[in-house]
Write an enzyme that holds these catalytic residues in place. Structure first.
Site, PDB file in Angstrom:
ATOM      1  N   GLY A 193      47.863  -4.583  77.913  1.00 43.91           N
ATOM      2  CA  GLY A 193      46.560  -5.160  77.556  1.00 43.91           C
ATOM      3  C   GLY A 193      45.841  -4.487  76.409  1.00 43.91           C
ATOM      4  N   THR A 194      46.437  -3.449  75.825  1.00 43.62           N
ATOM      5  CA  THR A 194      45.712  -2.766  74.737  1.00 43.62           C
ATOM      6  C   THR A 194      45.584  -3.664  73.508  1.00 43.62           C
ATOM      7  OG1 THR A 194      47.800  -1.651  74.291  1.00 43.62           O
ATOM      8  CG2 THR A 194      46.091  -0.330  75.261  1.00 43.62           C
ATOM      9  N   GLY A 195      46.636  -4.446  73.216  1.00 42.47           N
ATOM     10  CA  GLY A 195      46.569  -5.340  72.046  1.00 42.47           C
ATOM     11  C   GLY A 195      45.476  -6.383  72.226  1.00 42.47           C
ATOM     12  N   CYS A 196      45.390  -6.957  73.435  1.00 43.98           N
ATOM     13  CA  CYS A 196      44.368  -7.976  73.732  1.00 43.98           C
ATOM     14  C   CYS A 196      42.968  -7.374  73.577  1.00 43.98           C
ATOM     15  CB  CYS A 196      44.511  -8.492  75.162  1.00 43.98           C
ATOM     16  SG  CYS A 196      46.152  -9.084  75.558  1.00 43.98           S
ATOM     17  N   THR A 215      50.057   0.866  79.057  1.00 43.93           N
ATOM     18  CA  THR A 215      49.262   0.410  77.911  1.00 43.93           C
ATOM     19  C   THR A 215      49.123  -1.110  77.932  1.00 43.93           C
ATOM     20  OG1 THR A 215      51.287   0.470  76.637  1.00 43.93           O
ATOM     21  CG2 THR A 215      49.798   2.342  76.379  1.00 43.93           C
ATOM     22  N   LYS A 256      49.798  -3.047  63.414  1.00 43.97           N
ATOM     23  CA  LYS A 256      49.507  -1.924  64.317  1.00 43.97           C
ATOM     24  C   LYS A 256      50.757  -1.069  64.521  1.00 43.97           C
ATOM     25  CE  LYS A 256      48.255  -5.066  67.198  1.00 43.97           C
ATOM     26  NZ  LYS A 256      47.801  -5.796  68.400  1.00 43.97           N
TER      27      LYS A 256
END
Ligand code: PXL
Length: 264
Positions: A212-215, A210, A178
């Site tokens: 928590g965006t990866g989770c 941002t 990413k």
């Protein structure tokens, strides 16, 4: 109508924007039933990790084992796994399943919080490399995590692409690296699998928070896989979902005691 089942194996985030809480909300959005195996409890708010308590390894193992024994789990997503011991327990339970009936496994190799606080014990990186990554259907590192796995600092899209093909080759599984941390005009993620690399592009949304965006992204991919989508379609759908979630992120309503009294 039958409901697909996915499992998240991850940490609890008390601010509920990342971790198990983000995963469950994402699964619900896609009408997928979420099972949970909690690996640790993190007291935190965006930008500040106060304390972490790991869950006993036997209890982590039981949560995973009972889920697999009781439900037709179609996809698993892993987030913060905390220690080598927890990774070993997860791999033991996953490998116990007959190869042909194993669920899709999305591994989000969470290592550092967006605040910069370390979330994973150093020895756990070896456990990832030796046991978990080779079992994955997809690994979703951000630029820093891909850097930790390759041992290089990655600072450009060219670095990202070199690292992605190296990692997919080394572990023999697809990697989605990413590129959001490159902070360009667009947020580019690149999927390295058996064929040519595939790019997933969305407008870069400038947002203060941002967390928590990866989770959310990896949980959305797992939900799509649980629904029966193939990998590129699952990633495309998840990328649209997470981009919208960032763009429409919440502003908090301040407590309004006078208003509450009037209602009464
Ligand atoms: O966003 C990474 C992450 C994953 N899992 C848990 C977390 C965090 C970030 O803080 O707390 C439990």
């Amino acid at each position: 109508m039958r409901t697909p089942v996915a499992m998240t194996i991850a940490g609890s985030d008390s601010s509920a924007g990342a971790g198990i809480q983000a995963d469950l909300k994402t699964f619900s959005h896609f009408h997928v039933h979420g099972l949970t195996a909690v690996t640790c409890i993190v007291a935190e708010v965006p930008g500040r990790v106060q304390s972490i308590q790991p869950v006993d390894i036997g209890v982590v193992r039981d949560q995973i084992k009972l889920g697999f024994e009781t439900y037709p789990v179609n996809a698993v997503k892993t987030g913060l796994l905390y220690s080598a011991g927890i990774i070993a327990a997860l791999c033991d339970e996953f490998e116990r399943l007959p190869r042909a009936s194993r669920p899709a496994l999305v591994v989000d190799p969470v290592m550092i919080a967006s605040s910069g606080d370390p979330l994973l014990q150093p020895l756990a990186v070896e456990a990832y490399e030796e046991r978990l990554l080779p079992l994955a259907s997809l690994v979703t590192p951000n630029l820093d995590e891909a850097g930790a796995l390759t041992g290089r600092k990655l600072a450009s899209l060219a670095d990202l692409k070199a690292a992605g093909s190296e990692l997919a080759e080394r572990f023999g599984v697809p990697f989605l690296v990413k590129g959001g941390h490159l902070r360009g005009k667009t947020a580019v993620d690149v999927l390295f699998g058996p064929g040519e690399p595939t790019e997933f592009t969305a407008p870069f949304v400038q947002r203060a928070c941002t967390h928590g965006t990866g989770c959310t992204y990896s949980a959305a991919i797992a939900a799509q896989l649980a629904l029966g989508q193939d990998l590129p379609s699952a990633i495309g759908e998840a990328k649209r979902f997470v981009t919208r979630a960032i763009r429409e992120s919440m502003d908090w309503l301040q407590p309004q005691p006078v208003w509450a009294l009037k209602q009464w």
